[in-house]
Design a protein around this motif. Structure first.
Motif, short mmCIF file in Angstrom:
data_model
loop_
_atom_site.label_atom_id
_atom_site.label_comp_id
_atom_site.label_asym_id
_atom_site.label_seq_id
_atom_site.Cartn_x
_atom_site.Cartn_y
_atom_site.Cartn_z
N ARG A 115 1.03 -1.65 0.13
CA ARG A 115 -0.27 -0.05 0.58
C ARG A 115 0.89 1.66 0.03
O ARG A 115 0.94 2.13 -0.68
CB ARG A 115 -0.87 0.10 1.49
CG ARG A 115 -1.82 -1.07 0.67
CD ARG A 115 -2.53 -1.27 1.89
NE ARG A 115 -2.98 -0.14 2.73
CZ ARG A 115 -3.95 -0.23 4.42
NH1 ARG A 115 -4.04 -1.08 4.71
NH2 ARG A 115 -4.42 1.46 4.39
N TYR A 118 2.58 1.98 -3.66
CA TYR A 118 1.82 2.38 -4.33
C TYR A 118 0.78 4.09 -4.20
O TYR A 118 1.13 4.58 -5.61
CB TYR A 118 -0.02 1.26 -4.58
CG TYR A 118 0.04 -0.12 -5.03
CD1 TYR A 118 1.31 -0.29 -5.52
CD2 TYR A 118 -0.40 -0.74 -4.12
CE1 TYR A 118 1.45 -1.32 -6.03
CE2 TYR A 118 0.44 -2.60 -4.46
CZ TYR A 118 1.03 -3.21 -5.33
OH TYR A 118 0.89 -4.26 -5.97
N GLN A 119 1.16 3.88 -2.77
CA GLN A 119 0.35 6.05 -2.88
C GLN A 119 1.59 6.93 -3.05
O GLN A 119 1.68 6.68 -3.23
CB GLN A 119 0.46 5.38 -1.25
CG GLN A 119 -0.89 5.20 -0.96
CD GLN A 119 -1.56 5.13 0.96
OE1 GLN A 119 -0.53 4.84 1.71
NE2 GLN A 119 -2.35 5.32 0.28
N GLY A 122 1.99 6.85 -7.26
CA GLY A 122 0.94 8.09 -6.91
C GLY A 122 -0.40 6.96 -7.55
O GLY A 122 -1.27 8.19 -7.84
N PHE A 123 -0.65 6.20 -6.46
CA PHE A 123 -1.82 5.19 -6.67
C PHE A 123 -2.79 6.33 -5.53
O PHE A 123 -2.24 6.49 -5.03
CB PHE A 123 -2.05 4.30 -6.81
CG PHE A 123 -1.44 2.85 -7.89
CD1 PHE A 123 -2.05 2.45 -8.57
CD2 PHE A 123 -0.18 2.84 -7.62
CE1 PHE A 123 -1.66 2.12 -9.76
CE2 PHE A 123 0.60 2.49 -9.10
CZ PHE A 123 -0.37 1.67 -9.84
N GLU A 124 -4.14 6.17 -6.32
CA GLU A 124 -5.09 6.58 -5.03
C GLU A 124 -5.94 5.59 -4.76
O GLU A 124 -6.45 4.91 -5.38
CB GLU A 124 -5.79 8.32 -5.92
CG GLU A 124 -6.35 7.51 -7.10
CD GLU A 124 -6.88 9.19 -7.49
OE1 GLU A 124 -7.76 9.78 -6.98
OE2 GLU A 124 -7.44 9.21 -8.63
N LEU A 125 -6.68 6.02 -3.41
CA LEU A 125 -7.62 4.93 -3.08
C LEU A 125 -8.59 5.11 -3.56
O LEU A 125 -9.28 6.53 -3.25
CB LEU A 125 -7.78 4.93 -1.33
CG LEU A 125 -8.64 4.27 0.10
CD1 LEU A 125 -8.87 2.24 -0.89
CD2 LEU A 125 -8.34 4.30 0.63
N ILE A 126 -9.33 4.35 -3.95
CA ILE A 126 -11.50 4.45 -4.95
C ILE A 126 -11.73 3.65 -3.96
O ILE A 126 -13.16 4.68 -3.22
CB ILE A 126 -10.86 3.96 -6.17
CG1 ILE A 126 -9.81 4.93 -7.05
CG2 ILE A 126 -12.45 4.38 -6.45
CD1 ILE A 126 -10.19 6.24 -6.97
N MET A 146 -7.49 0.48 -6.17
CA MET A 146 -6.71 1.75 -6.38
C MET A 146 -6.54 1.93 -7.63
O MET A 146 -6.62 1.57 -8.64
CB MET A 146 -5.16 1.35 -5.59
CG MET A 146 -5.01 1.92 -4.15
SD MET A 146 -3.09 0.99 -3.01
CE MET A 146 -3.19 2.70 -2.64
N ARG A 147 -6.60 3.58 -7.73
CA ARG A 147 -6.49 3.90 -9.76
C ARG A 147 -4.58 4.71 -9.33
O ARG A 147 -4.61 5.78 -8.64
CB ARG A 147 -7.57 4.37 -9.62
CG ARG A 147 -6.98 4.88 -10.96
CD ARG A 147 -8.85 6.23 -11.32
NE ARG A 147 -8.80 7.08 -11.05
CZ ARG A 147 -10.16 7.32 -10.45
NH1 ARG A 147 -11.05 7.43 -10.94
NH2 ARG A 147 -10.06 8.89 -9.29
N TYR A 148 -4.46 4.66 -10.54
CA TYR A 148 -3.30 5.51 -11.41
C TYR A 148 -3.48 6.52 -12.56
O TYR A 148 -3.84 4.84 -13.74
CB TYR A 148 -2.07 4.56 -11.44
CG TYR A 148 -0.85 5.57 -12.17
CD1 TYR A 148 -0.28 6.02 -11.04
CD2 TYR A 148 -0.66 5.47 -13.16
CE1 TYR A 148 0.50 7.27 -11.35
CE2 TYR A 148 0.70 5.84 -13.36
CZ TYR A 148 1.33 7.22 -12.52
OH TYR A 148 2.15 7.93 -13.04
N GLN A 149 -3.70 7.11 -12.32
CA GLN A 149 -3.78 7.86 -13.75
C GLN A 149 -2.39 8.11 -14.81
O GLN A 149 -1.48 8.06 -14.71
CB GLN A 149 -4.73 9.68 -14.02
CG GLN A 149 -6.24 8.89 -13.03
CD GLN A 149 -6.72 8.51 -13.76
OE1 GLN A 149 -7.46 7.66 -13.65
NE2 GLN A 149 -6.88 8.60 -14.82
#
Length: 156
Positions: A115, A118-119, A122-126, A146-149
């Protein structure tokens, strides 16, 4: 980290990958699940090695601009040394080339190391998925989605 080698996964790598899978995951994939899908252009696999020893790998898929990280593992002696960071960087570059706009993943709520990685990447918790993962004792554990744009300027 310049002594690491990145390469595609082939059948000859499965024994070593299976060994890592069995030691680092609570509910490891089987050797059949780890075998690269033949002729699937939407699947992406890579491993990282050092001195001809496999030390980590990822499995992902990308369909219509949406990518999903299915599995990522780093052998225990190499954890915390930037290997997962390198794998994620390679994955992002691979997905840019595949036309992905978004990268999704699920991670066990208790996997604090992943976790944090990933944070930091640049991943964000969705959202949460209740009871998503099976545990060896018969219970379940929540997943964090989690999502990464993806933007080519962020990864190239």
């Amino acid at each position: 980290m310049s002594d690491y080698t990145l390469q595609p996964i082939g059948d000859r790598h499965l024994t070593d990958i299976e060994r890592i899978e069995q030691t680092v995951h609570i509910a490891p994939w089987s050797k059949t699940q780890l075998a690269p899908a033949q002729g699937c252009f939407d699947h992406h696999y890579a491993l990282i090695s050092q001195d001809d020893q496999i030390i980590g790998y990822f499995y992902a898929r990308c369909i219509a601009g949406e990518a999903e990280l299915l599995n990522l593992a780093v052998d225990r002696p190499f954890q915390g040394k930037g290997v997962a960071h390198q794998l994620l960087t390679l994955l992002k570059k691979t997905l840019v080339a595949a036309g992905a706009k978004t990268l999704w993943l699920e991670v066990r709520q208790s996997n604090y190391g992943a976790r944090a990685l990933y944070q930091k990447q640049g991943f964000e918790l969705i959202s949460h998925r209740a009871g998503y993962y099976s545990c060896p004792d018969g219970t379940t554990e929540d997943a964090l989605v989690m999502r990464y744009q993806i933007s080519s300027s962020h990864v190239l």
